[in-house]
Design a protein around this motif. Structure first.
Motif, PDB file in Angstrom:
ATOM      1  N   HIS A  70      81.224 -50.112  57.228  1.00 32.64           N
ATOM      2  CA  HIS A  70      81.807 -51.371  56.416  1.00 32.64           C
ATOM      3  C   HIS A  70      82.922 -51.800  57.062  1.00 32.64           C
ATOM      4  CE1 HIS A  70      82.769 -53.986  52.928  1.00 32.64           C
ATOM      5  NE2 HIS A  70      81.265 -53.497  52.616  1.00 32.64           N
ATOM      6  N   PRO A  98      79.144 -56.811  56.193  1.00 30.34           N
ATOM      7  CA  PRO A  98      80.229 -56.368  55.300  1.00 30.34           C
ATOM      8  C   PRO A  98      81.340 -57.633  54.780  1.00 30.34           C
ATOM      9  CG  PRO A  98      79.979 -54.757  57.162  1.00 30.34           C
ATOM     10  CD  PRO A  98      79.055 -56.074  57.383  1.00 30.34           C
ATOM     11  N   HIS A 100      73.959 -51.753  56.391  1.00 30.58           N
ATOM     12  CA  HIS A 100      75.116 -52.355  55.768  1.00 30.58           C
ATOM     13  C   HIS A 100      76.433 -51.883  56.930  1.00 30.58           C
ATOM     14  CE1 HIS A 100      77.727 -54.853  53.075  1.00 30.58           C
ATOM     15  NE2 HIS A 100      78.075 -53.937  52.469  1.00 30.58           N
ATOM     16  N   THR A 101      75.919 -51.670  58.072  1.00 31.67           N
ATOM     17  CA  THR A 101      76.684 -51.244  59.237  1.00 31.67           C
ATOM     18  C   THR A 101      76.982 -49.781  58.962  1.00 31.67           C
ATOM     19  OG1 THR A 101      79.007 -51.873  58.335  1.00 31.67           O
ATOM     20  CG2 THR A 101      77.762 -53.473  59.887  1.00 31.67           C
ATOM     21  N   HIS A 115      76.793 -54.479  43.255  1.00 28.31           N
ATOM     22  CA  HIS A 115      77.564 -53.200  43.984  1.00 28.31           C
ATOM     23  C   HIS A 115      77.485 -51.845  43.219  1.00 28.31           C
ATOM     24  CE1 HIS A 115      79.004 -56.667  46.590  1.00 28.31           C
ATOM     25  NE2 HIS A 115      79.184 -55.660  47.293  1.00 28.31           N
ATOM     26  N   TYR A 161      75.976 -48.009  53.947  1.00 27.84           N
ATOM     27  CA  TYR A 161      76.804 -47.773  55.077  1.00 27.84           C
ATOM     28  C   TYR A 161      76.719 -46.141  55.249  1.00 27.84           C
ATOM     29  CZ  TYR A 161      80.986 -48.104  52.151  1.00 27.84           C
ATOM     30  OH  TYR A 161      82.061 -47.950  51.159  1.00 27.84           O
ATOM     31  N   ASP A 212      74.615 -53.449  47.598  1.00 25.07           N
ATOM     32  CA  ASP A 212      75.262 -53.072  48.487  1.00 25.07           C
ATOM     33  C   ASP A 212      76.294 -51.862  48.487  1.00 25.07           C
ATOM     34  OD1 ASP A 212      74.474 -55.094  50.016  1.00 25.07           O
ATOM     35  OD2 ASP A 212      76.274 -55.952  50.208  1.00 25.07           O
ATOM     36  N   ASP A 213      76.230 -51.010  49.534  1.00 28.17           N
ATOM     37  CA  ASP A 213      77.228 -49.947  49.614  1.00 28.17           C
ATOM     38  C   ASP A 213      76.799 -48.320  49.322  1.00 28.17           C
ATOM     39  OD1 ASP A 213      79.072 -51.755  50.240  1.00 28.17           O
ATOM     40  OD2 ASP A 213      80.210 -51.621  48.097  1.00 28.17           O
TER      41      ASP A 213
END
Length: 274
Positions: A164, A208, A160-161, A46, A130, A104-105
């Motif tokens: 989130h 998520p 990641h949509t 992350h 995201y 992610d993120d």
């Protein structure tokens, strides 16, 4: 007489244009089977930093030690897309000691801390971002920084949509029709925004908080995603489904001997508050 007729029919078939076209067609790669024995850890990060500030942070020197361990012990970091293509039957099985790295993120430390090490060790990384945070949130990268990452040829960008969400909570909060619209927006708007800003094909989705169910998977497939990813601490094998592929959420304790055990498939199970 019956045998003579069968041979005559076979000769006619072999001489036909249809048979010739079929016989010359390239072979279709077989779908993964348990017998092939592929077992690939997908390592999920992350954010990095000089110190471990929270459960989602890996110290930057620890990340480098992990990359060094992979290099020195014969592991090959492959693109996530290569692994997915194997699941879809369009690529050969991954190497015996294959590893995948994802993050992610879209945290800014991917640009400040991870990028120099990715360049140094020349490893491919897939970023699940995201878009609502990019160029907006103080903790996130900008689109220009993501474009710099893209220029290295080592980063791929996936969804990641859009912002989130916790789909479990949203399903309880929203009426069915509202949840339908909300989910469609999260899946489609993210895909469209990333493709517009960075180019490439966005067809992979990281859930998520690792929250998913069969209904959400169906919606993701309808939105054009070919693979989705969970947070479960085990290797991706032929027994897994391409829409439910597991990833190890790396924490500060996953270093040294613990990291080696994880790669070997013997790492401890950890409960991480996301």
């Amino acid at each position: 007489m019956r045998r003579f007729v069968s041979l005559f029919v076979l000769c006619l078939l072999c001489a036909s244009p249809v048979y010739a076209a079929i016989s010359k067609a390239p072979p279709v790669p077989p779908a993964p089977s348990a017998a092939q024995g592929a077992s690939v850890p997908i390592l999920l990060y992350h954010r990095l930093g000089p110190v471990v500030a929270d459960g989602m942070t890996i110290a930057t020197p620890t990340f480098e030690s992990q990359l060094r361990y992979l290099r020195d012990n014969g592991y090959q970091v492959i693109p996530l897309r290569r692994l997915v293509d194997w699941y879809l039957g369009t690529a050969p099985a991954p190497p015996a000691k294959a590893v995948v790295i994802v993050a992610d993120d879209g945290h800014k430390s991917i640009y400040t801390d991870m990028l120099p090490l990715v360049r140094k060790y020349r490893v491919p990384v897939t970023l699940f971002i995201y878009p609502s945070a990019i160029s907006n949130a103080k903790y996130a990268m900008t689109w220009d920084q993501l474009r710099e990452l893209k220029k290295t040829g080592l980063f791929d960008f996936q969804s990641h949509t859009y912002w989130h969400p916790n789909f479990k909570k949203e399903r309880k909060r929203l009426k069915p029709a509202e949840f339908d619209r909300f989910t469609a927006m999260q899946l489609q708007k993210s895909k469209e925004k990333i493709e517009r800003e960075l180019g490439g094909r966005v067809e992979m989705l990281a859930w998520p908080f690792g929250i998913y169910d069969d209904d959400l998977i169906r919606r993701a497939a309808a939105a054009g995603y070919r693979a989705t990813f969970t947070i479960e601490r085990h290797h991706a094998t032929a027994a897994d489904k391409v829409m439910k592929l597991p990833r190890y959420l790396l924490v500060a304790a996953d270093q040294g001997k613990a990291f080696a055990q994880l790669l070997a498939g013997h790492g401890p199970q950890r409960h991480v508050v996301y």
